[in-house]
Scaffold this motif. Sequence first.
Motif, PDB file in Angstrom:
ATOM      1  N   PHE A   3      11.725   1.611  -1.465  1.00  0.00           N
ATOM      2  CA  PHE A   3      10.754   0.479  -0.833  1.00  0.00           C
ATOM      3  C   PHE A   3      10.489  -0.678  -1.511  1.00  0.00           C
ATOM      4  CE2 PHE A   3      10.190   1.856   3.486  1.00  0.00           C
ATOM      5  CZ  PHE A   3      10.398   3.185   3.517  1.00  0.00           C
ATOM      6  N   GLY A   4      10.921  -0.500  -2.882  1.00  0.00           N
ATOM      7  CA  GLY A   4      10.563  -1.422  -3.929  1.00  0.00           C
ATOM      8  C   GLY A   4      11.724  -2.876  -4.443  1.00  0.00           C
ATOM      9  N   PRO A   5      11.467  -3.011  -5.799  1.00  0.00           N
ATOM     10  CA  PRO A   5      11.924  -4.599  -5.464  1.00  0.00           C
ATOM     11  C   PRO A   5      13.515  -3.816  -5.945  1.00  0.00           C
ATOM     12  CG  PRO A   5      10.731  -3.931  -7.312  1.00  0.00           C
ATOM     13  CD  PRO A   5      10.139  -3.096  -6.245  1.00  0.00           C
ATOM     14  N   LEU A   6      13.708  -2.457  -6.805  1.00  0.00           N
ATOM     15  CA  LEU A   6      14.797  -2.332  -7.321  1.00  0.00           C
ATOM     16  C   LEU A   6      15.992  -2.264  -6.719  1.00  0.00           C
ATOM     17  CD1 LEU A   6      13.197   0.345 -10.428  1.00  0.00           C
ATOM     18  CD2 LEU A   6      14.936  -1.841 -10.199  1.00  0.00           C
ATOM     19  N   GLY A   7      15.179  -1.109  -5.198  1.00  0.00           N
ATOM     20  CA  GLY A   7      17.161  -1.100  -4.269  1.00  0.00           C
ATOM     21  C   GLY A   7      17.491   0.210  -4.494  1.00  0.00           C
ATOM     22  N   ILE A   8      18.032   1.370  -3.301  1.00  0.00           N
ATOM     23  CA  ILE A   8      18.819   2.574  -3.439  1.00  0.00           C
ATOM     24  C   ILE A   8      20.039   1.648  -4.688  1.00  0.00           C
ATOM     25  CG2 ILE A   8      20.271   2.111  -1.880  1.00  0.00           C
ATOM     26  CD1 ILE A   8      18.009   5.360  -2.410  1.00  0.00           C
ATOM     27  N   GLU A   9      20.721   1.521  -4.494  1.00  0.00           N
ATOM     28  CA  GLU A   9      21.375   1.212  -5.314  1.00  0.00           C
ATOM     29  C   GLU A   9      20.948   1.144  -7.515  1.00  0.00           C
ATOM     30  OE1 GLU A   9      20.343  -2.363  -4.740  1.00  0.00           O
ATOM     31  OE2 GLU A   9      20.313  -1.365  -3.185  1.00  0.00           O
ATOM     32  N   ALA A  10      19.780   1.855  -7.571  1.00  0.00           N
ATOM     33  CA  ALA A  10      19.452   1.544  -8.522  1.00  0.00           C
ATOM     34  C   ALA A  10      19.881   2.225  -8.930  1.00  0.00           C
ATOM     35  CB  ALA A  10      18.004   0.953  -9.132  1.00  0.00           C
ATOM     36  N   ASN A  64       1.117  -1.020  -0.152  1.00  0.00           N
ATOM     37  CA  ASN A  64       0.135   0.140  -0.188  1.00  0.00           C
ATOM     38  C   ASN A  64       1.040   1.106   0.074  1.00  0.00           C
ATOM     39  OD1 ASN A  64      -2.367  -1.632  -0.066  1.00  0.00           O
ATOM     40  ND2 ASN A  64      -2.783  -1.489   2.376  1.00  0.00           N
ATOM     41  N   LEU A  65       1.981   1.379   0.584  1.00  0.00           N
ATOM     42  CA  LEU A  65       3.021   2.530   1.003  1.00  0.00           C
ATOM     43  C   LEU A  65       3.675   2.532  -0.736  1.00  0.00           C
ATOM     44  CD1 LEU A  65       4.845   4.122   2.458  1.00  0.00           C
ATOM     45  CD2 LEU A  65       5.611   2.783   2.742  1.00  0.00           C
ATOM     46  N   ASP A  70       2.392   2.415  -3.476  1.00  0.00           N
ATOM     47  CA  ASP A  70       1.912   1.668  -4.522  1.00  0.00           C
ATOM     48  C   ASP A  70       1.092   3.744  -4.085  1.00  0.00           C
ATOM     49  OD1 ASP A  70      -0.463  -1.153  -4.426  1.00  0.00           O
ATOM     50  OD2 ASP A  70       1.306  -0.413  -5.460  1.00  0.00           O
ATOM     51  N   ILE A  71       1.083   4.198  -2.881  1.00  0.00           N
ATOM     52  CA  ILE A  71       0.858   5.632  -2.248  1.00  0.00           C
ATOM     53  C   ILE A  71       2.381   6.512  -3.501  1.00  0.00           C
ATOM     54  CG2 ILE A  71       0.622   7.101  -1.001  1.00  0.00           C
ATOM     55  CD1 ILE A  71      -1.322   4.917   0.626  1.00  0.00           C
ATOM     56  N   LEU A  72       3.825   5.615  -2.970  1.00  0.00           N
ATOM     57  CA  LEU A  72       4.300   6.821  -3.120  1.00  0.00           C
ATOM     58  C   LEU A  72       3.897   6.846  -4.907  1.00  0.00           C
ATOM     59  CD1 LEU A  72       7.019   4.713  -0.487  1.00  0.00           C
ATOM     60  CD2 LEU A  72       6.224   7.029  -1.362  1.00  0.00           C
ATOM     61  N   LYS A  73       3.936   5.712  -5.445  1.00  0.00           N
ATOM     62  CA  LYS A  73       3.935   5.421  -6.843  1.00  0.00           C
ATOM     63  C   LYS A  73       2.862   6.468  -7.569  1.00  0.00           C
ATOM     64  CE  LYS A  73       3.433   2.445 -10.751  1.00  0.00           C
ATOM     65  NZ  LYS A  73       3.188   1.118 -11.232  1.00  0.00           N
ATOM     66  N   PHE A  74       1.676   6.505  -6.977  1.00  0.00           N
ATOM     67  CA  PHE A  74       1.021   7.676  -7.003  1.00  0.00           C
ATOM     68  C   PHE A  74       1.374   9.605  -7.081  1.00  0.00           C
ATOM     69  CE2 PHE A  74      -3.240  10.565  -7.662  1.00  0.00           C
ATOM     70  CZ  PHE A  74      -3.674  10.937  -6.268  1.00  0.00           C
ATOM     71  N   ILE A  75       1.857   9.454  -5.221  1.00  0.00           N
ATOM     72  CA  ILE A  75       2.425  10.663  -5.730  1.00  0.00           C
ATOM     73  C   ILE A  75       3.436  11.190  -6.203  1.00  0.00           C
ATOM     74  CG2 ILE A  75       3.527  12.167  -3.930  1.00  0.00           C
ATOM     75  CD1 ILE A  75       2.198  10.526  -1.883  1.00  0.00           C
ATOM     76  N   HIS A  76       4.531  10.067  -6.557  1.00  0.00           N
ATOM     77  CA  HIS A  76       5.511  10.303  -7.485  1.00  0.00           C
ATOM     78  C   HIS A  76       4.767  10.328  -9.084  1.00  0.00           C
ATOM     79  CE1 HIS A  76       9.270   9.685  -9.252  1.00  0.00           C
ATOM     80  NE2 HIS A  76       8.836   8.727 -10.571  1.00  0.00           N
ATOM     81  N   ILE A  77       3.930  10.045  -9.653  1.00  0.00           N
ATOM     82  CA  ILE A  77       3.043  10.116 -11.176  1.00  0.00           C
ATOM     83  C   ILE A  77       2.189  11.497 -10.187  1.00  0.00           C
ATOM     84  CG2 ILE A  77       1.271   9.624 -12.527  1.00  0.00           C
ATOM     85  CD1 ILE A  77       2.181   6.972 -11.725  1.00  0.00           C
TER      86      ILE A  77
END
Length: 196
Positions: free
Chosen positions: A75-82, A3-4, A6-13
């Motif tokens: 918080f996503g699958p990519l990790g900060i190193e991305a 949920n977090l 998804d909310i971050l992705k919404f705010i990003h967009i």
Amino acid sequence: MDNLYDILKFIHIISFVFMATPLFNLIVVNERALMGKGFVYATDRYMENIIRRGAIRCYVFQSSVLVTGILLLFFGPLGIEALWQNWVVLLKTLLLIVLMGLLSYVHFVLQPKIEALMAEVKPDVPAPENLSTRLKPYRVRRKKLASFCLFIVISIIILGVQVYDVFSPIVTIGLIVIAALFAWRANKTLIRFGWF
Ligand code: HEM
């Protein structure tokens, strides 16, 4: 956690949707140009207020995209190193920093010069003959920068949808060329029909 994310992705967009300010500022200045070359206090003050105060809104939306982007990595699958390992994310971040730099040049260097000239006139006093001519070089440079910012914003969006799946280079280059043509057209015309 989903949920977090998804909310971050919404705010990003939604934040980068509101970063379309360069497009609407180009429409504002092109509409102003249609009203004639002469300086008209109320009209010119109104336009400069929209553009001047828009810079603060831009900083807020740019920062929101940057913060949510970093949190999406965290918080996503990519990790900060991305941020330094994924060329799409790295290029998006560098272009966002370029956007913040261009906005700072307009807001802290160009706009104060325009405001200094505007301060010479009062609402009910006729403006000096050559005021529009003296304003023109700063306004022309600001308009060029707005068109370049619009091109960068669209280019970052083209990269943004490729964070996980990269398009074929031909498609990416083709879209970036179209982005450049659109930004050039928005500089030159009122783009009355949205896309042209
Ligand atoms: C003006 C700057 C930016 C724009 C216009 C932008 C645009 C986008 C777009 C269009 C998407 C795709 C959304 C989707 O597929 O539904 C996206 C996703 C993403 N962006 Fe950005 N972005 C920007 C800056 C950043 C920055 C600076 C970072 C990281 C530091 C970042 C990290 C991400 C991540 C991790 C995703 C994937 C989200 C997901 O689909 O799970 N973005 N961005």
